[in-house]
Design a protein around this motif. Structure first.
Motif, PDB file in Angstrom:
ATOM      1  N   GLU A  46       0.901  -1.139   0.120  1.00  0.00           N
ATOM      2  CA  GLU A  46       0.111  -0.010  -0.173  1.00  0.00           C
ATOM      3  C   GLU A  46       0.908   1.300  -0.037  1.00  0.00           C
ATOM      4  OE1 GLU A  46      -3.334   0.272   0.078  1.00  0.00           O
ATOM      5  OE2 GLU A  46      -3.946  -1.791   0.245  1.00  0.00           O
ATOM      6  N   PHE A  47       0.270   2.322  -0.419  1.00  0.00           N
ATOM      7  CA  PHE A  47       1.191   3.472  -0.277  1.00  0.00           C
ATOM      8  C   PHE A  47       1.265   3.822   1.362  1.00  0.00           C
ATOM      9  CE2 PHE A  47      -0.132   4.486  -4.577  1.00  0.00           C
ATOM     10  CZ  PHE A  47       0.770   4.777  -5.326  1.00  0.00           C
ATOM     11  N   TYR A  48       2.077   4.588   1.624  1.00  0.00           N
ATOM     12  CA  TYR A  48       2.481   5.052   3.186  1.00  0.00           C
ATOM     13  C   TYR A  48       1.426   5.772   3.578  1.00  0.00           C
ATOM     14  CZ  TYR A  48       4.189   7.594   7.150  1.00  0.00           C
ATOM     15  OH  TYR A  48       4.352   8.419   8.292  1.00  0.00           O
ATOM     16  N   GLN A  49       0.885   6.900   2.485  1.00  0.00           N
ATOM     17  CA  GLN A  49      -0.163   7.749   2.832  1.00  0.00           C
ATOM     18  C   GLN A  49      -1.553   7.147   3.336  1.00  0.00           C
ATOM     19  OE1 GLN A  49      -0.059  10.872   3.548  1.00  0.00           O
ATOM     20  NE2 GLN A  49       2.124  10.892   3.266  1.00  0.00           N
ATOM     21  N   THR A  50      -1.646   6.203   2.722  1.00  0.00           N
ATOM     22  CA  THR A  50      -2.939   5.348   3.257  1.00  0.00           C
ATOM     23  C   THR A  50      -3.010   4.947   4.435  1.00  0.00           C
ATOM     24  OG1 THR A  50      -3.200   4.172   0.739  1.00  0.00           O
ATOM     25  CG2 THR A  50      -4.211   3.175   2.642  1.00  0.00           C
ATOM     26  N   TYR A  51      -2.133   4.544   5.120  1.00  0.00           N
ATOM     27  CA  TYR A  51      -1.863   4.430   6.414  1.00  0.00           C
ATOM     28  C   TYR A  51      -1.908   5.739   7.386  1.00  0.00           C
ATOM     29  CZ  TYR A  51      -1.985  -0.669   6.299  1.00  0.00           C
ATOM     30  OH  TYR A  51      -2.322  -2.042   6.180  1.00  0.00           O
ATOM     31  N   ALA A  52      -1.052   6.669   6.747  1.00  0.00           N
ATOM     32  CA  ALA A  52      -0.992   7.968   7.431  1.00  0.00           C
ATOM     33  C   ALA A  52      -2.267   8.459   7.696  1.00  0.00           C
ATOM     34  CB  ALA A  52      -0.020   8.960   6.489  1.00  0.00           C
ATOM     35  N   LYS A  53      -3.302   8.267   6.641  1.00  0.00           N
ATOM     36  CA  LYS A  53      -4.446   8.925   6.846  1.00  0.00           C
ATOM     37  C   LYS A  53      -5.286   8.096   7.764  1.00  0.00           C
ATOM     38  CE  LYS A  53      -5.582  10.748   2.083  1.00  0.00           C
ATOM     39  NZ  LYS A  53      -6.428  10.544   0.936  1.00  0.00           N
ATOM     40  N   SER A  70       8.839   6.038  -8.735  1.00  0.00           N
ATOM     41  CA  SER A  70       8.523   7.537  -8.928  1.00  0.00           C
ATOM     42  C   SER A  70       8.809   8.241  -7.485  1.00  0.00           C
ATOM     43  CB  SER A  70       7.102   7.565  -9.167  1.00  0.00           C
ATOM     44  OG  SER A  70       6.780   7.371 -10.453  1.00  0.00           O
ATOM     45  N   GLN A  71       9.554   7.193  -6.571  1.00  0.00           N
ATOM     46  CA  GLN A  71      10.122   7.695  -5.289  1.00  0.00           C
ATOM     47  C   GLN A  71       8.971   8.006  -4.281  1.00  0.00           C
ATOM     48  OE1 GLN A  71      13.361   7.777  -4.294  1.00  0.00           O
ATOM     49  NE2 GLN A  71      13.170   6.654  -6.332  1.00  0.00           N
ATOM     50  N   ASN A  72       7.730   7.324  -4.452  1.00  0.00           N
ATOM     51  CA  ASN A  72       6.533   7.442  -3.554  1.00  0.00           C
ATOM     52  C   ASN A  72       6.871   6.459  -2.498  1.00  0.00           C
ATOM     53  OD1 ASN A  72       4.441   8.968  -5.171  1.00  0.00           O
ATOM     54  ND2 ASN A  72       4.565   7.473  -6.287  1.00  0.00           N
ATOM     55  N   ILE A  73       6.529   6.647  -1.496  1.00  0.00           N
ATOM     56  CA  ILE A  73       6.987   5.805  -0.177  1.00  0.00           C
ATOM     57  C   ILE A  73       6.095   4.699  -0.221  1.00  0.00           C
ATOM     58  CG2 ILE A  73       7.403   5.556   2.422  1.00  0.00           C
ATOM     59  CD1 ILE A  73       7.820   8.480   2.365  1.00  0.00           C
ATOM     60  N   LEU A  74       6.171   3.306  -0.167  1.00  0.00           N
ATOM     61  CA  LEU A  74       5.332   2.240  -0.215  1.00  0.00           C
ATOM     62  C   LEU A  74       5.512   1.644   1.144  1.00  0.00           C
ATOM     63  CD1 LEU A  74       5.930   0.883  -3.796  1.00  0.00           C
ATOM     64  CD2 LEU A  74       4.263   2.405  -2.940  1.00  0.00           C
ATOM     65  N   THR A  75       4.684   0.710   1.550  1.00  0.00           N
ATOM     66  CA  THR A  75       4.649  -0.113   2.778  1.00  0.00           C
ATOM     67  C   THR A  75       3.992  -1.379   2.708  1.00  0.00           C
ATOM     68  OG1 THR A  75       4.327  -0.187   5.271  1.00  0.00           O
ATOM     69  CG2 THR A  75       2.549   0.873   3.728  1.00  0.00           C
ATOM     70  N   LEU A  76       4.606  -2.289   3.221  1.00  0.00           N
ATOM     71  CA  LEU A  76       3.703  -3.778   3.451  1.00  0.00           C
ATOM     72  C   LEU A  76       2.716  -3.591   4.366  1.00  0.00           C
ATOM     73  CD1 LEU A  76       6.826  -6.348   3.500  1.00  0.00           C
ATOM     74  CD2 LEU A  76       5.296  -5.790   1.573  1.00  0.00           C
ATOM     75  N   ARG A  77       1.430  -3.948   3.947  1.00  0.00           N
ATOM     76  CA  ARG A  77       0.269  -3.851   4.677  1.00  0.00           C
ATOM     77  C   ARG A  77       0.490  -4.013   6.195  1.00  0.00           C
ATOM     78  NH1 ARG A  77      -2.701  -8.091   1.300  1.00  0.00           N
ATOM     79  NH2 ARG A  77      -1.767  -9.984   2.000  1.00  0.00           N
ATOM     80  N   MET A  78      -0.030  -3.310   7.119  1.00  0.00           N
ATOM     81  CA  MET A  78       0.194  -3.583   8.813  1.00  0.00           C
ATOM     82  C   MET A  78      -1.022  -4.313   9.245  1.00  0.00           C
ATOM     83  SD  MET A  78       1.503  -0.039   9.763  1.00  0.00           S
ATOM     84  CE  MET A  78       1.608  -0.497  11.698  1.00  0.00           C
ATOM     85  N   ASP A  79      -2.249  -4.437   8.528  1.00  0.00           N
ATOM     86  CA  ASP A  79      -3.473  -4.904   8.678  1.00  0.00           C
ATOM     87  C   ASP A  79      -4.236  -5.173   7.614  1.00  0.00           C
ATOM     88  OD1 ASP A  79      -4.463  -2.447   8.349  1.00  0.00           O
ATOM     89  OD2 ASP A  79      -5.515  -2.521  10.368  1.00  0.00           O
ATOM     90  N   MET A  80      -5.445  -5.763   7.642  1.00  0.00           N
ATOM     91  CA  MET A  80      -6.352  -5.815   6.675  1.00  0.00           C
ATOM     92  C   MET A  80      -7.445  -4.822   6.694  1.00  0.00           C
ATOM     93  SD  MET A  80      -5.206  -7.822   4.295  1.00  0.00           S
ATOM     94  CE  MET A  80      -7.052  -8.052   3.395  1.00  0.00           C
ATOM     95  N   THR A  81      -7.703  -4.230   7.741  1.00  0.00           N
ATOM     96  CA  THR A  81      -8.719  -3.246   8.083  1.00  0.00           C
ATOM     97  C   THR A  81      -8.799  -2.065   7.045  1.00  0.00           C
ATOM     98  OG1 THR A  81      -9.352  -4.236  10.192  1.00  0.00           O
ATOM     99  CG2 THR A  81     -10.248  -2.127   9.533  1.00  0.00           C
ATOM    100  N   VAL A  82      -7.421  -1.640   7.062  1.00  0.00           N
ATOM    101  CA  VAL A  82      -7.257  -0.259   6.326  1.00  0.00           C
ATOM    102  C   VAL A  82      -7.486  -0.342   4.969  1.00  0.00           C
ATOM    103  CG1 VAL A  82      -5.820   1.500   5.792  1.00  0.00           C
ATOM    104  CG2 VAL A  82      -6.128   1.067   8.244  1.00  0.00           C
ATOM    105  N   LYS A 299     -14.430   7.310   6.562  1.00  0.00           N
ATOM    106  CA  LYS A 299     -14.740   8.661   6.228  1.00  0.00           C
ATOM    107  C   LYS A 299     -13.361   9.324   5.825  1.00  0.00           C
ATOM    108  CE  LYS A 299     -16.922  12.723   8.256  1.00  0.00           C
ATOM    109  NZ  LYS A 299     -17.674  13.364   9.544  1.00  0.00           N
ATOM    110  N   VAL A 300     -12.299   9.020   6.279  1.00  0.00           N
ATOM    111  CA  VAL A 300     -11.176   9.768   5.765  1.00  0.00           C
ATOM    112  C   VAL A 300     -10.642   9.386   4.295  1.00  0.00           C
ATOM    113  CG1 VAL A 300     -10.340   9.613   8.336  1.00  0.00           C
ATOM    114  CG2 VAL A 300      -9.461   7.849   6.781  1.00  0.00           C
ATOM    115  N   PHE A 301     -11.255   8.345   3.831  1.00  0.00           N
ATOM    116  CA  PHE A 301     -10.942   8.044   2.410  1.00  0.00           C
ATOM    117  C   PHE A 301     -12.174   8.493   1.680  1.00  0.00           C
ATOM    118  CE2 PHE A 301      -8.632   4.191   4.920  1.00  0.00           C
ATOM    119  CZ  PHE A 301      -7.530   4.746   4.492  1.00  0.00           C
ATOM    120  N   GLY A 302     -13.197   9.386   2.053  1.00  0.00           N
ATOM    121  CA  GLY A 302     -14.069   9.737   1.462  1.00  0.00           C
ATOM    122  C   GLY A 302     -15.552   8.959   1.348  1.00  0.00           C
ATOM    123  N   CYS A 303     -15.512   7.925   2.164  1.00  0.00           N
ATOM    124  CA  CYS A 303     -16.820   7.073   2.007  1.00  0.00           C
ATOM    125  C   CYS A 303     -17.396   7.011   3.661  1.00  0.00           C
ATOM    126  CB  CYS A 303     -16.495   5.777   1.679  1.00  0.00           C
ATOM    127  SG  CYS A 303     -17.949   4.688   1.130  1.00  0.00           S
TER     128      CYS A 303
END
Length: 372
Positions: A46-53, A70-82, A299-303
């Motif tokens: 996932e994008f790091y920003q997904t978890y930061a949100k 493209s030098q975007n920060i990526l991360t291995l998922r920490m959980d499945m809920t996010v 809600k933080v993702f717009g839904c």
């Protein structure tokens, strides 16, 4: 380096461990599907920003991070809920649900090399998205049925709610820093430090008594009566009444002997907004499942949809179950001129046995039993 090694916190799963793991996953999937949950798979990255949100307080040291081209920060998922919250938001933006989703997937979280814990674990769980707290009962019974289906000894589901502590802090007009300090002391059940800290705060006697008792408000369903008596505001009493109603419903459904309550339970993930719960099994040193309600995450993702879910920790369960009895194994030993005959015989035997084909020297076919 004299041997090929894995990174700290990672290990291979082989032989009997695989058998146990597959049994757990298959059993849980059957339970989830019986509740009408459909499978979802998300990428491990996932994008790091997904978890930061998703998290107000994200500890980057827990994450395995790297960069794309493209030098975007990526991360291995920490959980499945996010990731599931992100997927529902992007794929079903114009739909209100409810969405009943289940999964079995690896999650990654950096553990201290001295702790001896895994940095990769397999979670099997469900997310019920689009229904309010009235659906908590369904989620809890699904978790309990999962524990029952695994044929575990002495299992118990411990139920709490983040609202009890948060509402008390709001009524006591505590600052964010004071709230966080109290949460840490209550979570660690550090009674001496807690008492000293409460004496420093401008609290009324009933408020001080409440927070001092909170770490000890755990036990069978009778603990809810104690929690009600300690509640110094109508909204706190209302929360306890809601838990009592949940207890009555679970009793009527036949789960009463497998539930208890902990009003001092503090959520370790800051997106929880309602009930939180953990599953414990006799002989296991830690919880084997955890979950809760998270009505603000999407809600933080717009839904803006309410949600509740949980996940089983497969590796924690593996030592608690017996290996299922497997097919008896036999060997079919054959000479080079008897290969096709041996393969036909093996095909017939596989209806009842596990069969190994073993090249031999004699010009014949021999069936041997293999010791377990």
């Amino acid at each position: 380096m004299n041997q090929i090694q894995l990174p700290a916190g990672f290990r291979d799963t082989i032989l009997e461990e695989c058998t146990k793991k597959n049994r757990i996953e298959n059993t849980l999937n059957r339970v989830f599907e019986s509740y009408g949950y459909e499978q979802i798979m998300t990428p491990a990255i996932e994008f790091y920003q997904t978890y930061a949100k998703a998290f107000h307080h994200l500890d980057e040291r827990d994450m395995i991070k790297f960069f794309d081209k493209s030098q975007n920060i990526l991360t291995l998922r920490m959980d499945m809920t996010v990731p599931i919250a992100r997927a529902v938001t992007t794929r079903y933006q114009d739909k209100n649900g409810p969405f009943r989703l289940h999964y079995c997937a690896n999650v990654y979280k950096v553990k201290s090399s001295l702790a001896g814990k895994r940095s990769v674990m397999t979670d099997c769980g469900v997310e019920l998205i689009g229904l309010d707290a009235g659906s908590d009962l369904e989620v809890l019974t699904c978790a309990l049925d999962g524990l029952e289906a695994l044929d575990l000894k002495g299992y118990l589901l411990e139920i709490g709610t983040v609202r009890f502590f948060e509402e008390a802090c709001r009524h006591a007009d505590l600052s964010e820093q004071q709230r966080r300090t109290l949460a840490d002391l209550i979570d660690r059940k550090s009674m001496v430090e807690l008492k000293d800290y409460l004496n420093e705060l401008p609290l009324r006697p009933t408020e001080k008594q409440f927070f001092l008792a909170l770490p000890l408000l755990g036990g069978d369903q009778s603990i809810l009566d104690t929690a009600y008596a300690l509640s110094f505001a109508p909204s706190l009493k209302e929360i306890v009444v809601g838990l009592k109603k949940l207890a009555v419903q679970l009793n009527e459904l036949g789960y009463g002997e497998h539930i208890c309550f902990d009003l001092g339970k503090i959520a370790h993930l800051d997106y929880y907004t309602g009930i939180i719960f953990e599953g414990f099994v006799q002989g296991a040193g830690t919880s084997v499942l955890s979950g809760g309600r998270y009505d603000s995450l999407l809600k933080v993702f717009g839904c803006d949809l309410p949600a509740c879910g949980f996940s089983f920790k497969v590796e924690e369960l593996m030592d608690q179950i017996e290996t299922a009895e497997r097919k008896k194994k036999v060997q079919v030993v054959y000479g080079e001129n008897k290969k096709l005959e041996a393969m036909k015989l093996a095909a017939a035997l596989r209806k009842e046995h596990a069969v190994e084909l073993v090249p031999g020297f004699a010009d014949e076919v021999i069936v041997k039993e293999v010791d377990a």
